[in-house]
Design a protein around this motif. Structure first.
Motif, PDB file in Angstrom:
ATOM      1  N   GLN A 285       0.916  -1.091   0.181  1.00 29.34           N
ATOM      2  CA  GLN A 285      -0.253  -0.029   0.031  1.00 29.34           C
ATOM      3  C   GLN A 285       0.780   1.599   0.180  1.00 29.34           C
ATOM      4  O   GLN A 285       0.916   2.483  -0.695  1.00 29.34           O
ATOM      5  N   LEU A 286       2.139   0.885   0.883  1.00 31.81           N
ATOM      6  CA  LEU A 286       2.849   2.749   0.973  1.00 31.81           C
ATOM      7  C   LEU A 286       3.532   2.564  -0.467  1.00 31.81           C
ATOM      8  O   LEU A 286       3.916   3.791  -1.205  1.00 31.81           O
ATOM      9  N   ARG A 287       3.359   1.501  -1.337  1.00 30.82           N
ATOM     10  CA  ARG A 287       4.130   1.799  -2.253  1.00 30.82           C
ATOM     11  C   ARG A 287       3.261   1.981  -3.272  1.00 30.82           C
ATOM     12  O   ARG A 287       3.966   3.137  -4.255  1.00 30.82           O
ATOM     13  N   ASP A 288       2.204   2.013  -3.590  1.00 32.67           N
ATOM     14  CA  ASP A 288       1.099   2.499  -4.291  1.00 32.67           C
ATOM     15  C   ASP A 288       0.858   3.608  -4.083  1.00 32.67           C
ATOM     16  O   ASP A 288       0.859   4.835  -4.857  1.00 32.67           O
ATOM     17  N   TYR A 289       0.913   4.361  -2.597  1.00 36.29           N
ATOM     18  CA  TYR A 289       0.356   5.922  -2.221  1.00 36.29           C
ATOM     19  C   TYR A 289       1.446   6.411  -2.824  1.00 36.29           C
ATOM     20  O   TYR A 289       1.858   7.312  -3.293  1.00 36.29           O
ATOM     21  N   ARG A 290       3.273   5.716  -2.939  1.00 36.70           N
ATOM     22  CA  ARG A 290       4.441   7.012  -2.949  1.00 36.70           C
ATOM     23  C   ARG A 290       3.595   7.011  -4.768  1.00 36.70           C
ATOM     24  O   ARG A 290       4.627   8.308  -5.026  1.00 36.70           O
ATOM     25  N   GLU A 291       3.546   6.179  -4.750  1.00 39.35           N
ATOM     26  CA  GLU A 291       3.386   6.321  -6.988  1.00 39.35           C
ATOM     27  C   GLU A 291       2.374   7.293  -7.270  1.00 39.35           C
ATOM     28  O   GLU A 291       2.642   8.168  -8.332  1.00 39.35           O
TER      29      GLU A 291
END
Length: 574
Positions: A285-291
């Protein structure tokens, strides 16, 4: 009729329970004994104003309760239905009122709480109290119009109601017309202002709650760099060798030894695996949010400018976008009205002229109806006055138009329109033959006013359905044959309603069907008023006191007995 009256802690009354009957009742006693307190209690039950001053000294509250017995068709039942008061509206009505030492008043009708306005509406249908102040009201010409309209209700009522409805509608249109006519210069100034404001608000193209979601977006954009650093750092920690990889290694190690102590290690392994899967999900989820973190300085500037526009409009037109848009709609209507002011003026003028013609016609009809009833009222009052030893008195209900040179044309007269019509009414009397008719207030004595009022009450009692009629010393200022006539009139009046009278005159007291003695006593250092329903012997003694004062002699007792016998004879030939 009023059947019972219970009073607790009202003025000098500690506790009184009185039973009443049909017919003519008199309340007698020494001056200051508390006779008027009984009338005050009934006034409170009828919705009169109460205060803490009425409560007996050293008591928390005063209580008054009355039981009325009414016919099924009495108007009070319809009034109770309109008020939503439940119950079996067939015969008995109980009114209770309490006044506390703090001045709070509580009223109940048949056990249901009502406000003072509702109590007063019911009270006006049950009790009519005539006190000395009505003598003074009778001297005021503005009261004479009301008396005439009350008398002629069967003829005047519907016509007057139509007139009042037309007058109200006409007054509303005329007010709007005057306001438009008197605001020309100011209207054009306001029109320019409204045009500017409408353009300013319209060009902003506001949307409801726009400032809220723009504010949220501004916070995100202005913090995007800091958010990127924090989110990336957290992702790297979890995704790196010290994060999920380390936990995965720990899980593998535990799996190798769980078989040796499955009972002790298996729960720990399960918890660690669950934590691993949760952390793995958070990492993705953090990866997707960062993108999706947006760096957009242009959009941030655009939002700042938009919020500045909204803030400027808020300072001028309202605290929220909803209030700004509401103000916009209001001034748009005002602007449309001003834009088409001339057309609206012409429309209102035509509407006013049409309404005026109809109103003047109703005013003329109302005046004619009053003129028709005025002669009849004067004739009936003279007939009643004849019974009251004022047979030589001439009375005229003088009906004049409210003439005004700047008024409206009605039947060839310039008149002023009021809520009550175009008439001025004044009772004129001539006490003696050969004397000219003059205004009531300039000729009538106190005794004459008492008899004129009693004559009017006698007439009105035949028209309304008020069951309880109360006279507070209506015989003031009269004596001799006039007093006897008043007594006979009160007795006759009791044929159509229950009559109560406070009196100091034995001529009046002896004509009553029921007599109550009000007297004041001192018990244990406290003053108390009591009410006693007198027997025949008690009436003889009380009449003797009224005739002779403190000293009651055989002569006064004999005289009192004779008066009662004569009264019974007169009553027998009613």
């Amino acid at each position: 009729m009023l059947v019972t009256l219970a009073i607790r802690n009202l003025a000098v009354v500690e506790a009184v329970d009185v039973h009443f009957y049909s017919g003519f009742h008199v309340l007698t006693g020494e001056t200051g004994a508390g006779k008027s307190i009984i009338i005050d209690a009934l006034g409170l039950l009828a919705g009169g104003r109460g205060s803490a001053d009425l409560i007996r000294y050293d008591c928390d509250k005063a209580e008054i309760e009355g039981l009325f017995e009414l016919g099924q068709g009495h108007p009070v039942w319809d009034a109770l239905v309109r008020m939503g008061i439940e119950g079996n509206h067939d015969e008995h009505l109980v009114i209770r009122r309490e006044i506390t030492a703090t001045g709070k008043s509580t009223s109940r009708i048949n056990g249901q709480l009502v406000n003072l306005t509702m109590l007063r509406e019911v009270g006006e249908l049950l009790v009519n109290i005539h006190g000395q102040h009505e003598h003074q009201n009778l001297l005021k010409p503005d009261r004479h119009l009301h008396l005439l309209d009350t008398y002629g209700e069967h003829i005047i009522g519907s016509i007057k109601q139509q007139y009042k409805e037309k007058y109200s509608a006409f007054a509303k249109v005329e007010k709007e017309l005057r306001e438009l006519q008197s605001s020309s210069q100011k209207a054009y100034q306001m029109l320019d202002l409204y045009r500017f404001q409408l353009e300013e608000i319209s060009s902003a193209q506001l949307k409801l709650e726009e400032d809220e979601w723009l504010g949220e977006e501004r916070v995100k954009l202005s913090s995007s760099e800091k958010m990127m650093d924090s989110v990336s750092g957290s992702y790297n920690i979890l995704h790196g060798s010290s994060g999920l990889s380390s936990i995965s290694s720990a899980i593998s190690g535990l799996k190798d030894v769980t078989g040796f102590d499955e009972k002790g290690l298996k729960p720990i392994l399960d918890q660690l695996q669950t934590a691993f899967f949760q952390l793995e999900d958070v990492t993705f989820q953090l990866r997707d949010y960062r993108e999706n973190i947006e760096f957009n300085p242009e959009r941030l500037e655009e939002i700042e400018q938009r919020l500045d526009i909204i803030l400027t409009l808020k300072r001028k037109y309202g605290d929220s976008i909803e209030q700004i848009l509401s103000y916009y709609e209001n001034i748009k209507q005002e602007s449309d009205l001003l834009e088409h002011k001339d057309e609206r003026l012409e429309e209102l003028q035509k509407q006013r002229d049409g309404m005026l013609a109809s109103l003047l016609q109703s005013a003329h009809e109302l005046s004619e109806a009053r003129r028709q009833c005025s002669a009849d009222l004067a004739e009936q009052v003279e007939g009643e006055l004849k019974d009251l030893q004022m047979g030589r008195t001439s009375l005229q209900v003088k009906l004049d138009l409210l003439e005004d040179p700047r008024g409206y044309d009605v039947a060839g007269h310039k008149v002023r329109l009021t809520k009550q019509g175009i008439d001025n009414v004044e009772f004129m009397i001539s006490p003696n033959p050969g004397e000219p008719l003059r205004p009531l207030g300039k000729i009538a004595s106190g005794g004459e006013l008492s008899r004129i009022m009693l004559a009017l009450k006698s007439i009105f009692a035949r028209h309304d359905r008020i069951p309880v009629l109360i006279f507070d010393e209506v015989d003031t200022g009269v004596s001799g044959r006039a007093a006897q006539s008043i007594a006979e009139k009160l007795f006759k009046l009791s044929d159509s309603c229950q009559v109560f009278s406070i009196t100091h005159l034995p001529q009046v007291a002896c004509m009553a069907d029921h007599q109550y003695l009000i007297e004041k006593n001192i018990t244990n250092g406290r003053t108390m008023t009591r009410v006693e329903s007198l027997s025949e012997q008690g009436r003889v003694e009380e009449l003797a006191r009224m005739l002779g004062g403190v000293e009651i002699t055989e002569k006064t007792l004999h005289h009192a007995q004779e008066m009662l016998k004569l009264a019974e004879a007169r009553k027998a030939v009613r």
